[in-house]
Design a protein around this motif. Structure first.
Motif, PDB file in Angstrom:
ATOM      1  N   ASP B 181      -9.525   0.591  -3.549  1.00 30.45           N
ATOM      2  CA  ASP B 181     -10.014  -0.492  -4.405  1.00 30.45           C
ATOM      3  C   ASP B 181      -9.879  -0.075  -5.873  1.00 30.45           C
ATOM      4  O   ASP B 181      -9.644   1.083  -6.197  1.00 30.45           O
ATOM      5  N   LEU B 182     -10.008  -1.065  -6.737  1.00 32.82           N
ATOM      6  CA  LEU B 182      -9.655  -0.876  -8.147  1.00 32.82           C
ATOM      7  C   LEU B 182     -10.349   0.322  -8.788  1.00 32.82           C
ATOM      8  O   LEU B 182      -9.725   1.143  -9.448  1.00 32.82           O
ATOM      9  N   LYS B 183     -11.651   0.444  -8.544  1.00 36.95           N
ATOM     10  CA  LYS B 183     -12.415   1.488  -9.222  1.00 36.95           C
ATOM     11  C   LYS B 183     -11.938   2.871  -8.770  1.00 36.95           C
ATOM     12  O   LYS B 183     -11.679   3.753  -9.587  1.00 36.95           O
ATOM     13  N   LEU B 184     -11.797   3.019  -7.449  1.00 33.14           N
ATOM     14  CA  LEU B 184     -11.352   4.291  -6.900  1.00 33.14           C
ATOM     15  C   LEU B 184      -9.933   4.595  -7.357  1.00 33.14           C
ATOM     16  O   LEU B 184      -9.571   5.731  -7.625  1.00 33.14           O
ATOM     17  N   ARG B 185      -9.131   3.543  -7.470  1.00 33.33           N
ATOM     18  CA  ARG B 185      -7.743   3.728  -7.895  1.00 33.33           C
ATOM     19  C   ARG B 185      -7.698   4.313  -9.306  1.00 33.33           C
ATOM     20  O   ARG B 185      -6.956   5.237  -9.582  1.00 33.33           O
ATOM     21  N   LYS B 186      -8.537   3.758 -10.178  1.00 29.39           N
ATOM     22  CA  LYS B 186      -8.586   4.257 -11.565  1.00 29.39           C
ATOM     23  C   LYS B 186      -9.006   5.728 -11.575  1.00 29.39           C
ATOM     24  O   LYS B 186      -8.439   6.541 -12.307  1.00 29.39           O
ATOM     25  N   GLU B 187     -10.008   6.053 -10.754  1.00 28.16           N
ATOM     26  CA  GLU B 187     -10.472   7.440 -10.703  1.00 28.16           C
ATOM     27  C   GLU B 187      -9.367   8.368 -10.215  1.00 28.16           C
ATOM     28  O   GLU B 187      -9.130   9.432 -10.780  1.00 28.16           O
ATOM     29  N   GLN B 189      -6.187   7.880 -10.303  1.00 25.57           N
ATOM     30  CA  GLN B 189      -5.085   7.991 -11.267  1.00 25.57           C
ATOM     31  C   GLN B 189      -5.327   9.166 -12.196  1.00 25.57           C
ATOM     32  O   GLN B 189      -4.442   9.991 -12.430  1.00 25.57           O
ATOM     33  N   GLU B 212      -0.574   1.299 -13.712  1.00 28.85           N
ATOM     34  CA  GLU B 212      -0.675   2.623 -13.104  1.00 28.85           C
ATOM     35  C   GLU B 212       0.466   3.516 -13.583  1.00 28.85           C
ATOM     36  O   GLU B 212       0.245   4.663 -13.969  1.00 28.85           O
TER      37      GLU B 212
END
Ligand SMILES: Nc1ncnc2c1ncn2[C@@H]1O[C@H](COP(=O)(O)OP(=O)(O)OP(=O)(O)O)[C@@H](O)[C@H]1O
Ligand SMILES: [Mg+2]
Lengths: 287, 370
Positions: B181-187, B189, B212
């Motif tokens: 999910d978006l939040k985990l993806r940002k983390e 990255q 990304e």
């Protein structure tokens, strides 16, 4: 609050309700007959008057009179299962991994012989293994069989018959479990320095274990109890416990000892099964 | 495998050998060309992103580098060695698969140790390195769990650890964050970028998320229909996308058809007659027409009649939406085009739909696309 309680209460009952028809079926056609079998196995007397007398002697006859038959049942049954696995695994592997768009055709071909009646199929093995048949001739020529050596009416013929008759039941579950394996797992193993052979033993084979276990159970259990192959392809020298039970029930009409032998065979199979399932630990794999 | 020639090892010349080089690589599936004559070089210790829409051939390109797919034509070099026919298990690269491909029958520990075991490292060494690796991806304590018992983010980190522990010279990542999910993806990255800098390995990262790619990579190759459309640093390709596809794939780009007035001076005219300026040299020589664009956040809005410098286009606000950090405007310009404009909320004054405005931007920010 009361409504949620009622809903969860109902939810709890639904699975049991769904199980009811099957449970009832098992009760009527499985547990009741087994109870009756045990009861008959402890009767004594002369046909047609048998009475329940706790006659444990019926069970002892397994050891006094029929021990060779039990041994043959286990030897032939387990032998055929093992040989069946050795044939079925490469077969299933080939269809699943190399079958391409012919997969379905190959599966149909695998099942095709089994559209023919069981008895006919087994009888045709008599022709294949006959004393002047092609197999015996060939084996004699290469010297694997002596000049008067034969296959028909030997344990080899019985094991061959059993192996053949149960092959689809071994192959299909293995095929299904191989087919289910995500191909990227094998690529991942290759990526991590596993050659194709190592990838097979470390990834493909362990993941196909549920199929191997299911296939060997589907084959092994009926194979141990089989009697048709020994009767058609063997002689009384090759008779298995199944043959004894069959003749006790249908010819000698000695129901108590037939029942005792049946029940003993069930227990013997169960005793083999439990450690086998424990050792292969499939419950870990399906999780 | 051929080894690097001696003189390259002993001199500083080793740095000149790219970690990965594709030389006119093509991959066809039947009649369909999935990868069309790609040539590229990825330098040592780079974070390289392959960016493009679904089906453009990113995974296929990655699989060719990993050895899972044989190119129909062309040569693949890893650190100067031709590895084109080499099987995956003989290549010094490791892959983080799109679906992770964790072994479901093995524990986290066994998954991570898999590569080292195949290469017959001794047990003590394996134990030490697995522990170290699990610490790096923050999974210490999960050694004995099966992949099925982990969350998506944890599985992703196991997949990363399982590949990284082998110290590959190149790590291939196929949309490793796609399932998060978006939040985990940002983390993740930020985490991936940190790990890449820490271990100093070349990463080739496939994604279809332009944000990304821009956050993580130091070089991006934008792919479309099996070809590389644009290759460069994130700022380069964003500020001067050069092709219409790249311009619009990386965000809103306000493309305008213009007549070339004076190519060498960078003078072009909009259909209404208003003149715009373009950095000299960006216009293709000898063309009468061109397409130019400008990013929404480079544009300011002013009231008509204000004294301004730079490129100007007059228009009327048709939509304004306040989104906290900025305000998005949609302006209908005199030539009849819509322009997206993003304005930071520095001043109290906001325009409303119906207001006449002038869009102003620095000519340097105008790009020309094919
Ligand atoms: N084994 C194959 N056989 C036939 N066609 C294939 C095969 N593998 C890929 N393709 C085709 O090649 C094209 C590129 O596929 P690829 O998987 O490289 O795309 P991608 O850029 O990774 O897309 P996505 O973002 O959806 O993962 C697609 O049109 C696909 O259908
Ligand atoms: Mg892909």
């Amino acid at each position: 609050m009361t409504t949620t309680a009622a809903v969860t209460g109902r939810r709890r009952w639904v699975p049991y309700l769904l199980m009811a028809p099957g449970g009832l079926w098992l009760l009527i056609f499985y547990f009741v007959p087994i109870a009756r079998l045990v009861e008959v196995s402890l009767q004594s007397g002369i046909f047609p008057r048998y009475r329940f007398t706790w006659e444990v002697g019926n069970y002892l006859r397994l050891f006094t009179d029929f021990l060779p038959h039990l041994q043959r049942s286990l030897l032939y049954g387990l032998g055929a299962t093992l040989i069946g696995l050795l044939i079925a695994y490469p077969l299933a592997y080939g269809i699943a991994f190399r079958g391409g768009r012919y997969k379905n055709l190959l599966l149909v071909l695998l099942l095709m012989p089994f559209l023919m009646p069981f008895l006919l199929r087994t009888l045709s093995w008599r022709i294949i293994l006959a004393d002047n048949g092609p197999v015996v001739e060939a084996l004699r020529t290469v010297g694997l069989l002596g000049a008067d050596g034969r296959l028909l009416a030997t344990g080899v013929a019985v094991v061959a018959g059993i192996t053949y008759n149960f092959l689809p039941f071994t192959t299909l579950p293995i095929y299904v479990s191989l087919e289910k394996i995500d191909r990227s797992l094998i690529e991942a193993a290759n990526d991590l320095y596993a050659s194709p052979v190592v990838a097979f033993w470390k990834v493909t084979f362990p993941l196909s274990m549920p199929g191997v276990v299911a296939g060997s159970l589907l084959t092994g259990i009926p194979a141990i109890g089989d009697y048709v192959n020994a009767e058609l392809l063997g002689t009384p020298e090759q008779y298995m416990l199944g043959n004894v039970i069959q003749s006790r029930f249908l010819r000698v009409l000695d129901y108590p000892s037939a029942a005792a032998l049946s029940f003993s065979l069930m227990l013997a199979i169960l005793l083999i099964l439990i450690p086998y399932i424990r050792a292969t630990g499939t419950e870990d794999l399906v999780a | 495998m051929r080894s690097v020639p001696e003189e390259l090892v002993t001199t500083a010349g080793i740095e000149a050998v790219p970690a990965v080089r594709l030389d006119h690589v093509t991959k066809k599936f039947g009649d369909f060309t999935a990868v069309d004559d790609i040539s590229l070089e990825v330098g040592e210790n780079r974070f390289f992103a392959l960016l493009g829409p679904s089906g453009c051939g990113k995974t296929t390109t990655l699989r060719i580098i990993g050895g899972f797919e044989e190119p129909t034509a062309g040569v693949v070099y890893l650190h100067g060695d031709d590895v084109t026919g080499l099987k995956p298990y003989r290549r010094p690269v490791n892959t983080v698969f799109q679906s992770y491909a964790l072994f479901p029958h093995l524990t986290v520990w066994e998954n991570v140790a898999f590569g080292l075991r195949r290469r017959r490292f001794d047990d003590a060494e394996i134990r030490r390195r697995v522990a170290e690796m699990l610490e790096l991806v923050q999974l210490t304590g999960r050694e004995n769990q099966k992949p099925g018992q982990l969350s998506g983010g944890q599985q992703q980190r196991v997949a990363l650890a399982r590949a990284l522990i082998n110290h590959p010279r190149v790590l291939l990542l196929d949309e490793p964050l796609g399932a998060l999910d978006l939040k985990l993806r940002k983390e993740m990255q930020i985490e991936l970028k940190r790990i890449q800098q820490e271990v100093g390995i070349t990463f080739i990262h496939v994604t279809h998320d332009q944000e990304e790619a821009m956050t993580m990579a130091d070089t991006i190759a934008v792919m479309n229909h099996g070809r590389i459309e644009r290759l460069g640093s994130p700022t380069e390709i964003y500020e001067d996308p050069k092709t219409e596809f790249t311009a619009s794939f990386l965000g809103a780009s306000n493309l305008m058809e213009v007549q070339v007035v004076d190519g060498s001076a960078g003078r072009v005219a909009l259909p209404g007659g208003d003149e715009l300026r373009v950095p000299a040299g960006r216009l293709p020589a000898g063309e009468r027409k061109a397409k130019v664009g400008v990013r929404p956040e480079k544009i300011r809005l002013v009231e008509p009649g204000s004294a301004v410098q730079g490129n100007t286009v007059t228009g009327r606000v048709v939509d304004a939406s306040f989104i906290g950090v900025s305000t998005h405007y949609l302006v209908k310009t005199a030539p009849g085009q819509e322009m997206a404009v993003t304005v930071q909320n520095l001043e109290d004054h906001r325009f409303r739909p119906g207001d006449d405005v002038v869009c102003v931007w620095n000519p340097e920010h105008t790009f020309v696309v094919r």
